[in-house]
Design a protein around this motif. Structure first.
Motif, PDB file in Angstrom:
ATOM      1  N   ILE A  26      16.762  -5.317  29.390  1.00 24.87           N
ATOM      2  CA  ILE A  26      17.750  -6.062  30.195  1.00 24.87           C
ATOM      3  C   ILE A  26      17.629  -6.056  31.852  1.00 24.87           C
ATOM      4  O   ILE A  26      17.589  -6.809  32.428  1.00 24.87           O
ATOM      5  N   THR A  27      17.200  -4.872  32.026  1.00 27.98           N
ATOM      6  CA  THR A  27      17.821  -4.315  33.424  1.00 27.98           C
ATOM      7  C   THR A  27      16.119  -4.601  34.365  1.00 27.98           C
ATOM      8  O   THR A  27      16.058  -4.095  35.781  1.00 27.98           O
ATOM      9  N   ARG A  28      15.162  -4.193  33.711  1.00 27.02           N
ATOM     10  CA  ARG A  28      13.398  -4.512  33.937  1.00 27.02           C
ATOM     11  C   ARG A  28      14.036  -3.093  35.009  1.00 27.02           C
ATOM     12  O   ARG A  28      13.539  -3.037  36.109  1.00 27.02           O
ATOM     13  N   ARG A  29      14.611  -1.869  34.050  1.00 24.58           N
ATOM     14  CA  ARG A  29      14.804  -0.841  34.778  1.00 24.58           C
ATOM     15  C   ARG A  29      13.756   0.476  34.518  1.00 24.58           C
ATOM     16  O   ARG A  29      14.255   0.339  33.274  1.00 24.58           O
ATOM     17  N   ALA A  30      13.301   1.124  34.835  1.00 21.63           N
ATOM     18  CA  ALA A  30      12.685   2.669  34.197  1.00 21.63           C
ATOM     19  C   ALA A  30      14.145   3.310  33.704  1.00 21.63           C
ATOM     20  O   ALA A  30      14.616   4.059  35.022  1.00 21.63           O
ATOM     21  N   GLY A  70      12.229  -0.666  39.104  1.00 24.71           N
ATOM     22  CA  GLY A  70      13.243  -0.083  39.943  1.00 24.71           C
ATOM     23  C   GLY A  70      12.126   1.418  41.190  1.00 24.71           C
ATOM     24  O   GLY A  70      10.639   1.395  40.773  1.00 24.71           O
ATOM     25  N   ASN A  71      12.833   1.783  41.214  1.00 25.12           N
ATOM     26  CA  ASN A  71      12.297   2.651  42.408  1.00 25.12           C
ATOM     27  C   ASN A  71      10.876   4.260  41.794  1.00 25.12           C
ATOM     28  O   ASN A  71      11.420   4.301  40.690  1.00 25.12           O
ATOM     29  N   LEU A  72      10.125   3.844  42.544  1.00 22.81           N
ATOM     30  CA  LEU A  72       9.034   4.569  42.740  1.00 22.81           C
ATOM     31  C   LEU A  72       8.974   5.933  42.549  1.00 22.81           C
ATOM     32  O   LEU A  72       9.505   6.419  44.120  1.00 22.81           O
ATOM     33  N   GLN A  73       8.016   7.124  42.303  1.00 25.22           N
ATOM     34  CA  GLN A  73       8.019   8.235  41.552  1.00 25.22           C
ATOM     35  C   GLN A  73       6.961   8.370  42.463  1.00 25.22           C
ATOM     36  O   GLN A  73       6.618   9.360  43.320  1.00 25.22           O
ATOM     37  N   SER A  74       5.578   8.522  42.543  1.00 19.93           N
ATOM     38  CA  SER A  74       4.911   8.285  42.664  1.00 19.93           C
ATOM     39  C   SER A  74       3.870   7.658  41.865  1.00 19.93           C
ATOM     40  O   SER A  74       3.715   6.614  40.884  1.00 19.93           O
ATOM     41  N   VAL A  75       1.983   7.312  42.757  1.00 23.56           N
ATOM     42  CA  VAL A  75       1.122   6.393  41.761  1.00 23.56           C
ATOM     43  C   VAL A  75       0.062   8.357  42.358  1.00 23.56           C
ATOM     44  O   VAL A  75      -0.600   8.548  42.676  1.00 23.56           O
ATOM     45  N   THR A  76      -0.394   7.867  41.127  1.00 24.36           N
ATOM     46  CA  THR A  76      -1.585   8.592  40.236  1.00 24.36           C
ATOM     47  C   THR A  76      -2.546   8.320  41.145  1.00 24.36           C
ATOM     48  O   THR A  76      -3.536   8.596  41.460  1.00 24.36           O
ATOM     49  N   VAL A 101       1.907   4.573  50.021  1.00 27.03           N
ATOM     50  CA  VAL A 101       2.660   4.871  48.548  1.00 27.03           C
ATOM     51  C   VAL A 101       4.245   4.581  49.026  1.00 27.03           C
ATOM     52  O   VAL A 101       4.190   5.419  50.228  1.00 27.03           O
ATOM     53  N   GLU A 102       5.361   3.935  49.230  1.00 25.88           N
ATOM     54  CA  GLU A 102       6.840   3.454  48.881  1.00 25.88           C
ATOM     55  C   GLU A 102       7.302   3.524  48.247  1.00 25.88           C
ATOM     56  O   GLU A 102       7.813   3.015  47.357  1.00 25.88           O
ATOM     57  N   THR A 103       8.380   5.016  47.751  1.00 26.40           N
ATOM     58  CA  THR A 103       8.850   5.525  46.619  1.00 26.40           C
ATOM     59  C   THR A 103      10.449   4.920  47.257  1.00 26.40           C
ATOM     60  O   THR A 103      11.036   5.137  46.224  1.00 26.40           O
ATOM     61  N   ASN A 104      11.071   4.761  47.794  1.00 27.60           N
ATOM     62  CA  ASN A 104      12.367   4.550  48.422  1.00 27.60           C
ATOM     63  C   ASN A 104      12.780   2.746  47.697  1.00 27.60           C
ATOM     64  O   ASN A 104      14.025   2.713  48.043  1.00 27.60           O
ATOM     65  N   GLY A 105      12.285   2.300  47.369  1.00 25.10           N
ATOM     66  CA  GLY A 105      12.365   0.732  47.152  1.00 25.10           C
ATOM     67  C   GLY A 105      12.101  -0.065  48.035  1.00 25.10           C
ATOM     68  O   GLY A 105      12.967  -1.245  47.724  1.00 25.10           O
TER      69      GLY A 105
END
Length: 229
Positions: A169-173, A197-203, A225-229
């Motif tokens: 519903i929210t399209r957020r993890a 939603g906000n990203l933690q890291s990219v593999t 990589v931008e992790t702050n949304g």
């Protein structure tokens, strides 16, 4: 655009123990509910000015109530024991539990059993101890409330389903999880907007040409990589 989850969350927003406590579900006896585990075996432990020599065995406690016991028996002359609780998601990387340190054991209190309830949300806990001045006799145990009911599997499935519905519903993890994100073509803009939603890291970031040859791009050289949304 296609997305595929590769690693699901290791915890849920609420544990099965919390759900059963709320629903007043418990079909076992007290003895049947409780399970005792030894973290650090009782015995004489030599002087070690570190928290890596006298490390206890990991105990899985995720979704359950747990109490850690420090059982001192006898301190050598002038000996002291400092013990703390550590937690881990994977049983490999450990961090100290906030307010997880026991009162220092000295000769004056070396027959007093201490206890601390674990209220964190990691999968594993253990103890780590430091011994100074003289060898000391002690051990640590973990008591886990492992109550089971016939509804455990159903409740676990409902907890997961409820989280997934909210995420849809929210399209957020809501919790840490890993996804593969596929684009049909290079983006028209100079950025890729990551879903959930906000990203933690990219593999990794990879692309394939028309021949199917795969190229892996280099972070901070080919992309940022931008992790702050």
């Amino acid at each position: 655009m296609n997305v595929l989850q590769t690693v699901a969350p290791t915890i849920e927003p609420v544990s099965i123990a919390e759900v059963k406590l709320h629903l007043r579900l418990d079909s076992e006896t007290l003895a049947g509910n409780l399970a005792a585990y030894t973290s650090l075996a009782a015995g004489s432990h030599a002087i070690a000015n570190n928290y890596t020599t006298h490390v206890g065995t990991a105990v899985e406690v995720i979704g359950k109530q747990a109490v850690v016991y420090l059982r001192p028996v006898n301190n050598g002359a002038g000996g002291t024991v400092d013990t703390k609780i550590q937690e881990s998601d994977d049983g490999t990387t450990w961090t100290d539990v906030t307010s997880g340190a026991f009162t220092q054991v000295t000769e004056a209190n070396d027959t007093t059993i201490q206890e601390k309830e674990y209220t964190g949300a990691k999968r594993y806990i253990r103890t780590a101890s430091k011994v100074l001045v003289a060898a000391c006799e002690f051990g640590t145990d973990v008591i886990v409330n492992a109550a089971t009911t016939a509804e455990d599997s159903l409740l676990t499935d409902k907890i997961i389903a409820a989280r997934e519905i909210i995420e849809d519903i929210t399209r957020r993890a809501l919790l840490t999880q890993t996804w593969k994100y596929y684009l049909d073509k290079f983006p028209t803009d100079n950025f890729i907007k990551i879903p959930f939603g906000n990203l933690q890291s990219v593999t990794s970031v990879k692309w394939k040409d028309t021949d199917g040859t795969e190229t892996t791009l280099t972070e901070n050289t080919d992309y940022l990589v931008e992790t702050n949304g």
